[in-house]
Design an enzyme around this catalytic site. Structure first.
Site, mmCIF file in Angstrom:
data_model
loop_
_atom_site.group_PDB
_atom_site.id
_atom_site.type_symbol
_atom_site.label_atom_id
_atom_site.label_comp_id
_atom_site.label_asym_id
_atom_site.label_seq_id
_atom_site.Cartn_x
_atom_site.Cartn_y
_atom_site.Cartn_z
ATOM 1 N N CYS A 164 0.816 -1.228 0.000
ATOM 2 C CA CYS A 164 0.000 0.000 0.000
ATOM 3 C C CYS A 164 0.842 1.267 0.000
ATOM 4 O O CYS A 164 0.304 2.362 -0.171
ATOM 5 C CB CYS A 164 -0.914 0.013 1.217
ATOM 6 S SG CYS A 164 -1.809 -1.530 1.459
ATOM 7 N N HIS A 308 -4.108 7.301 5.866
ATOM 8 C CA HIS A 308 -4.151 5.980 5.234
ATOM 9 C C HIS A 308 -5.536 5.394 5.465
ATOM 10 O O HIS A 308 -6.126 4.828 4.551
ATOM 11 C CB HIS A 308 -3.055 5.086 5.806
ATOM 12 C CG HIS A 308 -2.898 3.804 5.063
ATOM 13 N ND1 HIS A 308 -2.673 3.753 3.707
ATOM 14 C CD2 HIS A 308 -2.944 2.516 5.482
ATOM 15 C CE1 HIS A 308 -2.592 2.494 3.318
ATOM 16 N NE2 HIS A 308 -2.753 1.722 4.377
ATOM 17 N N GLU A 319 -2.696 4.616 13.316
ATOM 18 C CA GLU A 319 -2.434 5.888 12.635
ATOM 19 C C GLU A 319 -2.773 7.072 13.539
ATOM 20 O O GLU A 319 -2.058 8.082 13.549
ATOM 21 C CB GLU A 319 -3.229 5.962 11.339
ATOM 22 C CG GLU A 319 -2.811 7.137 10.472
ATOM 23 C CD GLU A 319 -3.394 7.084 9.074
ATOM 24 O OE1 GLU A 319 -2.989 7.912 8.236
ATOM 25 O OE2 GLU A 319 -4.266 6.220 8.804
ATOM 26 N N LYS A 340 -10.618 7.032 1.376
ATOM 27 C CA LYS A 340 -10.946 5.619 1.156
ATOM 28 C C LYS A 340 -12.377 5.303 1.586
ATOM 29 O O LYS A 340 -12.925 4.274 1.169
ATOM 30 C CB LYS A 340 -9.974 4.718 1.925
ATOM 31 C CG LYS A 340 -8.559 4.663 1.357
ATOM 32 C CD LYS A 340 -7.702 3.653 2.103
ATOM 33 C CE LYS A 340 -6.277 3.576 1.574
ATOM 34 N NZ LYS A 340 -5.470 4.744 1.970
ATOM 35 N N HIS A 345 -10.007 1.048 -1.035
ATOM 36 C CA HIS A 345 -8.551 0.965 -0.921
ATOM 37 C C HIS A 345 -7.969 0.480 -2.247
ATOM 38 O O HIS A 345 -8.162 -0.669 -2.648
ATOM 39 C CB HIS A 345 -8.184 0.012 0.207
ATOM 40 C CG HIS A 345 -6.734 0.030 0.580
ATOM 41 N ND1 HIS A 345 -5.776 0.746 -0.107
ATOM 42 C CD2 HIS A 345 -6.059 -0.595 1.594
ATOM 43 C CE1 HIS A 345 -4.599 0.568 0.447
ATOM 44 N NE2 HIS A 345 -4.739 -0.246 1.476
ATOM 45 N N PHE A 404 1.479 -3.231 3.962
ATOM 46 C CA PHE A 404 1.925 -4.555 4.374
ATOM 47 C C PHE A 404 3.441 -4.637 4.209
ATOM 48 O O PHE A 404 4.023 -4.074 3.279
ATOM 49 C CB PHE A 404 1.283 -5.632 3.501
ATOM 50 C CG PHE A 404 -0.116 -6.017 3.907
ATOM 51 C CD1 PHE A 404 -0.788 -5.373 4.926
ATOM 52 C CD2 PHE A 404 -0.767 -7.050 3.252
ATOM 53 C CE1 PHE A 404 -2.063 -5.746 5.297
ATOM 54 C CE2 PHE A 404 -2.050 -7.437 3.606
ATOM 55 C CZ PHE A 404 -2.706 -6.778 4.633
#
Length: 419
Positions: A164, A308, A319, A340, A345, A404
């Site tokens: 990501c 994010h 976050e 998002k 996403h 990830f």
């Protein structure tokens, strides 16, 4: 003194539309692009919703030399299409960009549709049925290569794969090339087309995607809400054109925003789970601010954060912790949202697309909302611009991407200098 880097063009392919103008209109209207998927066999899938792109077809590439739709995976098609929009806005030529133009694109799972289709051919029909185009279609650099072919960019052409965080790393790679004096112009960002049976099944079995909202798709992506239970996967591309200040000014181009800082780090904690201490995530944010010669508490009240904000229980909490570590007592002055909630996403394309959102927020003085925010979560207690857009003339926009592998990227954009 380091070379200043400006953004001069934007291009987007998304579930909310295939232009930046359409995307932005939909975001400010608080509309979700998540729906029941139309192009897959859903009969045995646990998850049947996503952010699907419509309106891209083979005829869109008829006027481009060298490339063609049949020689591109869906992810490469998105990238070439969005790059064309970005170049048109920039005022740069659509062909023959030359040796001082780079292409660096990120993707998390490039070519997944081709991999699935050709594996099925191999298993069901034998080796002779496998397409000779398989490798050129699915190789990780296919999208970047096709963009360079389509528009004649002969400088460095590279692919970046850090889940990501991919397109954030791609943008930073281009900045470094420019500051090393290697190129003047770059087409960068990311693309993704992972809405396949293989992609959905893999993420679903990881328990990373929401399962509760198949019957209410527009409510499914709910960052920072207490009832969130996973992300919603989408496809598309977010492409920006960036230039050195010297090149932009010499050709009389118009800057849309300046990339004033960036930061990167890696958790080295777990392959797919973020570190709950947010130690390295916060370090990337702090580096982005301080690399611009700024201090977090001094700019908090003038900063929009495109989080994010995936809508997974752990990510949004971590976050929030990271932002509080960086901005301290001033974190409450930040205005934070997750686009998002409307786009889903886009995996490796997320940072590219969300950079566009940051730039449009700076340009228009309107901040997009986090929709589907109904039940506050005490672990996510920052101002997340709930449900309605907000007029706010901010000076900076921070774009977070936490991927990830523990990869963290943060980009800081500023309004272009009137000088």
């Amino acid at each position: 003194m380091e070379e200043r880097i400006f953004v001069s063009g934007l291009g987007a392919v998304t579930c909310l539309g295939n232009s930046v103008e359409t995307l932005w209109t939909q975001l400010l209207a608080g509309r979700s692009g998540i729906r029941q998927l139309q192009h897959l066999d859903l009969s045995d899938l646990a998850i049947t919703i996503g952010g699907e792109v419509d309106g891209i077809d083979a005829s869109d590439f008829d006027d481009l030399p060298v490339v063609s739709a049949k020689r591109m995976d869906r992810a490469a098609q998105f990238a070439v299409y969005a790059a064309g929009e970005a170049l048109r806005q920039s005022g740069l030529p659509l062909q023959g960009l030359g040796e001082r133009a780079a292409v660096v694109l990120g993707s998390g799972l490039n070519g997944l549709l081709t991999l699935q289709e050709q594996t099925e051919r191999l298993l069901n029909r034998g080796p002779r049925a496998v397409s000779p185009l398989t490798i050129p279609l699915l190789m990780p650099n296919a999208a970047a290569a096709n963009v360079s072919l389509a528009y004649g960019a002969q400088g460095p052409t590279q692919a970046v794969g850090t889940a990501c965080a991919s397109s954030g790393h791609a943008i930073i790679s281009c900045i470094r090339m420019m500051r090393d004096g290697d190129v003047d112009v770059a087409i960068t960002g990311g693309t993704e087309a992972s809405l396949t049976r293989l992609g959905i099944s893999a993420f679903a079995n990881m328990r990373a995607m929401t399962r509760k909202y198949n019957d209410r798709p527009t409510e499914a992506s709910r960052p920072f809400d207490a009832d969130r239970d996973g992300f919603v996967m989408s496809e598309g591309a977010g492409i920006i054109v960036i230039e050195t200040e010297r090149h932009l000014r010499e050709r009389g181009g118009t800057p849309l925003a300046e990339i004033v800082g960036f930061g990167t780090s890696t958790d080295a904690f777990h392959l797919v789970q973020p570190d709950e201490s947010a130690t390295q995530a916060s370090r990337s944010m702090l580096s982005a601010v301080r690399s611009a010669g700024l201090e977090p508490q001094e700019i908090a009240g003038r900063t929009y954060v495109n989080a994010h904000g995936t809508g997974t229980p752990l990510n949004d909490k971590v976050e929030t912790v990271g932002l509080k570590k960086v901005f301290g007592d001033a974190a409450g002055d930040l205005q934070v949202s997750s686009s998002k909630s409307m786009t889903g996403h886009m995996i490796g394309a997320a940072a590219g697309l969300e950079s566009i959102v940051c730039i449009k927020a700076l340009e228009t003085g309107v901040l997009p909302p986090t929709i589907n925010y109904k039940t506050p979560d005490p672990d996510c207690d920052l101002d997340c611009i709930p449900n309605e857009p907000r007029k706010a003339s901010v000076q900076y926009a921070l774009n977070n991407s936490l991927g990830f592998g523990g990869h963290n990227v943060c980009l800081l954009f500023g309004r272009p200098d009137a000088d």
